[in-house]
Structures are given as structure tokens and as C-alpha cells.
Write a protein that holds these residues in place. Sequence first.
Motif, PDB file in Angstrom:
ATOM      1  N   LEU B 644      36.397  46.137  53.000  1.00  0.00           N
ATOM      2  CA  LEU B 644      35.847  44.840  52.581  1.00  0.00           C
ATOM      3  C   LEU B 644      35.544  44.861  51.085  1.00  0.00           C
ATOM      4  CD1 LEU B 644      34.761  42.022  53.301  1.00  0.00           C
ATOM      5  CD2 LEU B 644      32.561  43.095  53.836  1.00  0.00           C
ATOM      6  N   LYS B 645      35.040  46.003  50.606  1.00  0.00           N
ATOM      7  CA  LYS B 645      34.681  46.097  49.186  1.00  0.00           C
ATOM      8  C   LYS B 645      35.917  46.003  48.293  1.00  0.00           C
ATOM      9  CE  LYS B 645      31.728  48.762  46.101  1.00  0.00           C
ATOM     10  NZ  LYS B 645      30.798  49.891  45.983  1.00  0.00           N
ATOM     11  N   GLN B 646      37.029  46.603  48.739  1.00  0.00           N
ATOM     12  CA  GLN B 646      38.275  46.507  47.946  1.00  0.00           C
ATOM     13  C   GLN B 646      38.731  45.054  47.842  1.00  0.00           C
ATOM     14  OE1 GLN B 646      40.493  49.295  50.384  1.00  0.00           O
ATOM     15  NE2 GLN B 646      40.687  50.736  48.663  1.00  0.00           N
ATOM     16  N   ILE B 647      38.527  44.333  48.916  1.00  0.00           N
ATOM     17  CA  ILE B 647      38.979  42.938  48.929  1.00  0.00           C
ATOM     18  C   ILE B 647      38.048  42.066  48.088  1.00  0.00           C
ATOM     19  CG2 ILE B 647      39.221  40.904  50.409  1.00  0.00           C
ATOM     20  CD1 ILE B 647      41.533  42.798  50.613  1.00  0.00           C
ATOM     21  N   THR B 648      36.727  42.240  48.270  1.00  0.00           N
ATOM     22  CA  THR B 648      35.806  41.390  47.499  1.00  0.00           C
ATOM     23  C   THR B 648      35.913  41.700  46.012  1.00  0.00           C
ATOM     24  OG1 THR B 648      34.012  42.979  47.882  1.00  0.00           O
ATOM     25  CG2 THR B 648      34.163  41.099  49.400  1.00  0.00           C
ATOM     26  N   GLY B 649      36.343  42.908  45.685  1.00  0.00           N
ATOM     27  CA  GLY B 649      36.530  43.248  44.288  1.00  0.00           C
ATOM     28  C   GLY B 649      37.597  42.400  43.610  1.00  0.00           C
ATOM     29  N   LYS B 650      38.414  41.765  44.410  1.00  0.00           N
ATOM     30  CA  LYS B 650      39.458  40.905  43.854  1.00  0.00           C
ATOM     31  C   LYS B 650      39.009  39.459  43.707  1.00  0.00           C
ATOM     32  CE  LYS B 650      43.043  43.769  46.019  1.00  0.00           C
ATOM     33  NZ  LYS B 650      43.479  44.428  44.767  1.00  0.00           N
ATOM     34  N   LEU B 651      37.749  39.190  44.031  1.00  0.00           N
ATOM     35  CA  LEU B 651      37.255  37.810  43.906  1.00  0.00           C
ATOM     36  C   LEU B 651      37.297  37.365  42.442  1.00  0.00           C
ATOM     37  CD1 LEU B 651      34.127  37.718  46.265  1.00  0.00           C
ATOM     38  CD2 LEU B 651      36.145  36.235  46.417  1.00  0.00           C
ATOM     39  N   PRO B 652      37.707  36.146  42.202  1.00  0.00           N
ATOM     40  CA  PRO B 652      37.755  35.653  40.817  1.00  0.00           C
ATOM     41  C   PRO B 652      36.368  35.337  40.260  1.00  0.00           C
ATOM     42  CG  PRO B 652      38.485  33.950  42.350  1.00  0.00           C
ATOM     43  CD  PRO B 652      38.284  35.196  43.155  1.00  0.00           C
ATOM     44  N   THR B 653      35.375  35.171  41.123  1.00  0.00           N
ATOM     45  CA  THR B 653      33.997  34.922  40.666  1.00  0.00           C
ATOM     46  C   THR B 653      33.093  35.991  41.252  1.00  0.00           C
ATOM     47  OG1 THR B 653      33.609  33.469  42.552  1.00  0.00           O
ATOM     48  CG2 THR B 653      34.308  32.424  40.491  1.00  0.00           C
ATOM     49  N   ASP B 654      31.841  36.050  40.749  1.00  0.00           N
ATOM     50  CA  ASP B 654      30.927  37.090  41.207  1.00  0.00           C
ATOM     51  C   ASP B 654      30.600  36.976  42.687  1.00  0.00           C
ATOM     52  OD1 ASP B 654      30.738  38.572  38.998  1.00  0.00           O
ATOM     53  OD2 ASP B 654      28.767  37.845  38.347  1.00  0.00           O
TER      54      ASP B 654
END
Lengths: 74, 829
Positions: B644-654
Motif C-alpha cells: 500500500l505504501k508503494q502505491i500511495t507514494g505515487k499519489l500526485p498530492t500529499d
Amino acid sequence: MTTPTPTQARCASLRSKSSYGAFGDFHEELVEIMGATTTYWCLNTMGKAGPDEHYVHRSICQQGRSCWENPDAD
Amino acid sequence: MPLEIITQEQEQGAQPGAKKVPNAAKPEPQAVHQDVAAPPVASKDSGPPKRSESFVFGIPQNGLTSKQREVPVDEPPPLARNADLRYIGKPTARYDGPAKAMGKGKYTADVQLPGMLYARMVDASVPHGRIVSIDTAAAEKLPGVRAVYVVQHTYGLAELRDPKQETPSRYPLIRYAGQPIAGIAAVSPQIADDAAKLIKVQYDPMPFVVDRTEARAADAPAVFPGPADAAGSAGGGGGPKGVPQVGNVHGPQRKQTGDPAAGFAAADVVVESEYFTQVQTHSALETHGFVVDWKPDEVTVYASTQGTSSVRNDMADVFKLPKSQVRVITEFMGGGFGAKFGIGNEGAVAANLSRMTNAPVKLMLDRRQEHIVSNRPDSHQKLKIGAKRDGTLTAIELTSYGTAGVGTGAGTAGPATNLYTCPNLLTEEYDVFTNAGPGAAFRAPGHPQGCFAFEQAIDELAVKLAMDPIALRDKIDENQARRVERQLIVERTNWRNRRPAGSDAGPIKRGMGVAQSVWYRFVSMNSSCEVRVSRDGSVELMSAVQDLGTGTKTMLAIVVAEEFGIPPGQVVIRIGDTRFPVGPDSGGSVTAGSITPAVRNAAYQAKQQLFAAVAPQLGTTPDNLHLAEGRVLFKNDPSRSYTLKQITGKLPTDEISARATRGPEYAKEKLTYGGVDYVELAVDTETGRVHVEKVFGAHDCGRPINPTGVISQINGGILQGISYALFEQRIMDRKTGYMLNANLDNYKILGAREVPEIEIELVENYIAQSSTDAAGIGESAGIITLAAAIGNAFFNATGVRMRSIPMTPANVLAALGKVPGQPGQEVQA
């Protein structure tokens, strides 16, 4: 006959536990089921007597009582 | 129009869409939710767009079926049954257990703010009278005292109903000893206590009555004097609509179906008895109380409350503030049981003192005041039941009188009205005003009293019909969940070895008994939340809903965890603060059924946002992604996954966030919950001591989210029920009008030595009404049934029917005919 549910507008200061919820489709059912077990109080006095020193209850905290407050008022 | 309760069985039978699973022992596997929703369909109403979904439905022991419902298009796919889920339905340790165990949980009573003052409530020392004067001068001069606030009469447009008996006064009339009069704020609790003793109140005492039976007499002192009963008398009009008042007696509130007289005429067997229950005080470990910090731009209220929203609303209404300027915080809460809604006198006084002193003020009631501020009313019930030889009920008639002190709400007819099918019913419920502390909602209002009488009368009917009490209930109870629960009791307890009443020859006599409960499904639409997912993979939930100690935080963490496929402990739960989206007040078992659908919906929507935001970077589409076991998986390539952390790291916003509010039930159906409790006990017929040795409870509450939490609630209800049946009793002094045992030394509550072996079995009951199908358990969790189950077990042990509680040694010996006095003698309330 079954005691009828009062239909007049209740006082804006009448409170019971269920006053604070938003029971949607089931509000009237809740009032009916909990009818005789519901405890009421007055927000003006924070007690079981209204400003006119009579008891508070949904059956009498209605338009016409001298201390009644319009729930639709601003 | 009498209310019709549709039982689960009726509901199941009435639904043409219900489909029976072929093999009841191996229910048809339900699709584990895979983030795949059915396509939208045209909505039949004018609400939001909807789609049709198939929900798991029914009770596993009876074979699960499916139910087709139309649901809003933005809601998640239906959940599978609990057995097929990862976290929902799995026993989970309490989220905040370590904090509580280590004393890190901050209750209202623990709040300390810079410059905070300590307040003490001053209350009336007479049970009935006019206040002539209040002299606060000495208190105000005491060093360290910062303010004194006196409660004054608020007339507005009100007119006294009878000026001959009700003299206009600056102060409210005193109607019970302990009624709040004033509040004092000082720099320390000790100084506030000392100052309270310096306030001089001069009374004009009036005649009073604290005994329910005496209060019913025509010449009893009137708690609310003046013109009685006449419509239009209440200050110029708007008198009672079908609820008369004569003297201190208010009622009856009457319900009738069918023709009770004809029903009794058609009966082969009739049982008729009177039952008495006592006043029980709420006795929450954390007393009623508030810390109010009144600032010009915002009033912050730390409240021991069951409803942060109720406190905010009251503060805004009473002090004419915009709600946006009131913030209410309830981080941890030490019990309410129904009596902590709104701000009450203590909240209003604390707020006034804070406003007067420009300082935060803490006002917690002391233990004596906590015993007086609220209670479960007592009862005197006359009950008559008619039945055919096969057990079919033909008529029920109940008349009850109870006192909620200066208030109303002493009804008892819930069980008689809603447990069993009976074509002819008449209930008449009366309130009797007395000069005693007010009643308040208390865990299943009216139902423990009503059940004590009604379920013993059903037991008595079984004896008269020579039927097994469980077999009789199988005959007359249409509720499918309780049928399963009774079967569990037969299979899992010693019930099959039950002996005839009074079989033991020696002084210690053992017996067993059962009783059933009913409660009702209500949900509050004031149920909103926000779920945030941050770039670092953390997940937060925010809502104003409060946790009374029932495990709400844990329950909500589980719901979010299921949606994200992460352990519940990794979900941060921030609740109990009105800065977050509005939450439901917790009363009447509404919390779980109200807030969990909003939480699941928000979590689902946040997850969909996450997939939509990262899918392009992953070279796929959002609908190709799903979350399980903390990893984001690709449906078209099982070998490919990310944390999940790898994926959320790709979020364009915080962060991303989603907010959801509970929608209406999927179908308007009146549903009930309940349980069946089995008791084994021993009666020492020489000392009168009753010892409950074992309780087996089988209960249903929709879909259990956290079985550990639900069972904990039931354990608590059972213990509170035993305490009600055997120990607790408010004692009023007829001579002074005081409560004599307003402390935890003389007001006996069940302790560790009286705790029996308890075993609980949960019955899942899928009702297809929301995205979680969860429901509360607080009301039906043992508190309703235990006094009746103990009464039935007592009869099985001794052959004597206990018609009064508490079953103290004195009352038991009297009932057994071992001391002067009549069996079933009314207890002093």
C-alpha cells in the motif's frame, strides 16, 4: 382506544434522548415504541418542569401552553 | 394505530426476492467483495442513481439466502458473510485497551487546562419547597473563589398555572432533594467544596411524598399542583391529548389491539399476577461532568457525553451561539447508560462560570449527586395472559404504575407488546410523580422492568400448561433469530436435565431458567465521517461520533481495515470531536448500525480515488486494481503486486480523502433484535442468598463487526442485569425525602465475587439494510432478560415465584415465608 400521538407542533425547547438524532424514515416509529418510557426535559429550565412550573411531556409541550416556543422561529 | 413489528421470519417470508440456498449446512459461497460493483440501473425513486445488488441474507444456522436490493451507485459492493471476510467478524482486541490499562486514556474528569478552575454544584437540601433567599456573600469572600452562579427562574412568556399554589419567585421551585441551585468556581476543588458550605439557602418547605404508592393517594402532596387534567389548563391551552393527569398520576398511555375481553373469554388458561421492581440509579463510574473553556471566538467543551452533537446543539441553543463557535470533545468516556445527552444543569452552570471568570471551568458531579441526577424508574405491574391449551396466546393485559420522580417515562409495556404474537392486547402505563430525583433513559428503557414481569408470566403459563418453557416460546415466538438462540441453549447448556421445581431436599436449592429480550432497529442519519489516505500509506478515519467505552473505535478500525486490507491496528481512529464530520449520538443501540455504513462507504470511495490516481502510473486501469492483505494486486496479473505504501507514494498530492454520510436503509422494514439468556443459580433458603452460578447467552445484532466487542457488551449487560436483579436499590427516606444510600458503599452493585461463569454465542443475522448490516447490542445485551431469567431459575430451584426485585436476602426470606410479612411484598422504592 390507543392513546393518539399528538400532532401539534412541539415546543422548540422540549428535549428527550431522541431529540438529538435524525431517524429519517423511522422517527415516528421510535416515538411510538419508546412512548411511555421517554423522559423529557426543558432546555430553558434544564429540568422536568417548564418555565410555567408544570411538568414537561410531549403531550402538553404544545402550542397554547404559555411558555411554548415555536420550533420554526428564527 | 398500534405499531406493527415485523419479525425477521415474517420479513423473510414476505420477500419474493428471497432465495433459499440449496444446502443449508454449506451455504452457497458468497462473492468476497472484489471492488466490483454491479452496473447502475434506473432508480425507482427520485433519489441518487442506484444499482441492483445481491446481498447475503438470513441466519447461517437456517441456511443463508440472498436478497436483491437497490443501492446508491457510490456505495461499495455487498459484503460477503463474515466467514469469508478478513477482519470483519474476527475477534479483535480493543483498539484503545492498552491506553486505558496504562491510564493514558484522557477522560473528561482527567482534563487539565492552564488556569483551570474547579466547580462544585450546590443542590437543594429539602425535597419540596420555595427558595426564599440565597446568600452567597460568605462564599464569594472566601479566598480562592472566583465566581458563584445561581440558577434563576426563566419565565419568558410563561404564566404560572395556579398563582395560589405557585408563588412567582426569582428561583425555581424545589421538587426534590438534590435539585441544582448554584455553582461555585474556585482555584481548587477543596476551596470550591468549602465555599459550597458557606452558601445559605432559606427555604419555605412544602409537604412532599417520595413513595409511589403514597403519591397515588388523592390527598398526597402534589408534585405539580394546580388545575389537574383539564385540556387547556397548561398555561392557557394545549393540555394533554389523551394522557390525563389526576393528582400525581399521569396516564394512562394506552395501546390496544383486538378485543382483549374476547381473548380472555376464549382462553383455556389464564395467569394473572403483580410484579414490583425498584429504582436503579445509573451509577456510571465517570460522573456527569464538563470542562468548559469559554473564549470569545470559540467555546470548547470537554464532555462526558453520549452525544458530542447533542452537547454542541444545546450549547448553541442555550447561549445563542452559532454551532460553528462550539467545539465538543469526548476522547474517552466512562459510561452513560442513557443518561448523558445534552448539557444538563451541570453543563449550563459550568459554561456560565467559565464565561463569568474568563477561565476554563471543570464541573464534575460528586458521587452523591450522580446517584440523584438520573435513574431507572420503578414499577408495579399487573399482568394477565390468556392462552389456549397448545400455548397459543389469546390475550395480554398489562397495567403498570411507575415513578420517574419528578419526571415521566416509567412505562414497561415493550416486552408485552413486542415479544410474541397475540391478537388481543391492552396496555395502560401510568407515571406517578414523586419528590425524588428524575428518571432518565437507562439501557433499554422500560424493558428490564417489563421483561421481569412478562417473561416470568410466560414461564408461569408454561407451568400451568405443563409445557417446557422453551417449547412454549417455540410455539408463540415467530422471531427466527431467537428460535436459533433457544436451540443453542438446549444444545449447549444443562437445559435437558432440568428438574421439576423445588427438587432439592436440602437448604441449598438449585435451578435453571431462561428469558428473552427484544429491541428495535433504529438508525440516525447524523452519521458522517472522513477517510484520509496519505502519501506515506497511513490511513485515518475522522468522525464526531463518540466511544462510550463500548468499543466503537475498534469497530470502526475494523471496517476501514477490511476495505484497505490492512490490520485494524494500522488505521488511525480520530473520533469524539465535533470538528470532524457529525456523528450519531449513542443511545438506543443506534451507533453501530448508523456510523459503520458511512465509514465503509468513505473508505471504499477513498480507495477508488487512490486507484484512479495511481493507475495511469502503473500502466493499468483503476478497475484492474484491488487491495488485500495490505497489498495492491492486479486482477489480470496475480504475480504483480505492490505494498500500500508503494502505491500511495505515487499519489500526485500529499493526501486524498473521501467523506460519506449514511443514507437511508435499503428498504423500510421494521426489524427487531434480541437474545435469549439461560441462568443456573443456587438459593440458600436459610440465609436468603441467591448466587448465580452460570449464564449462557445467545444474542443477535445483525452482522457482528467485532465479536470480542459485542461479547464484551453482552458480558456487561449480563452483569448489570444480575446487579439489578439481586442488589441495586435506591432507598428513599419517607421522613426527610433524602436518598439514604447515595454512595457506592450502601448502594450495592455486583462485585467480582458475584460474577458467574458466562458463555456467549453470537447469532449472525444478515438483514441487507446497509453496506455493513451492523447493528448495536447495548440494549438487548442481557440487561433486559437477567432479572426474569433469574426469577424463572429461582422458581425452578424453590417452587416459589419471586415477584419483587431486588432479590435481597430479606426479600427472598420473606418470599419463602421464613420471616413475618407477605410473599411478594412491595419493595421500598
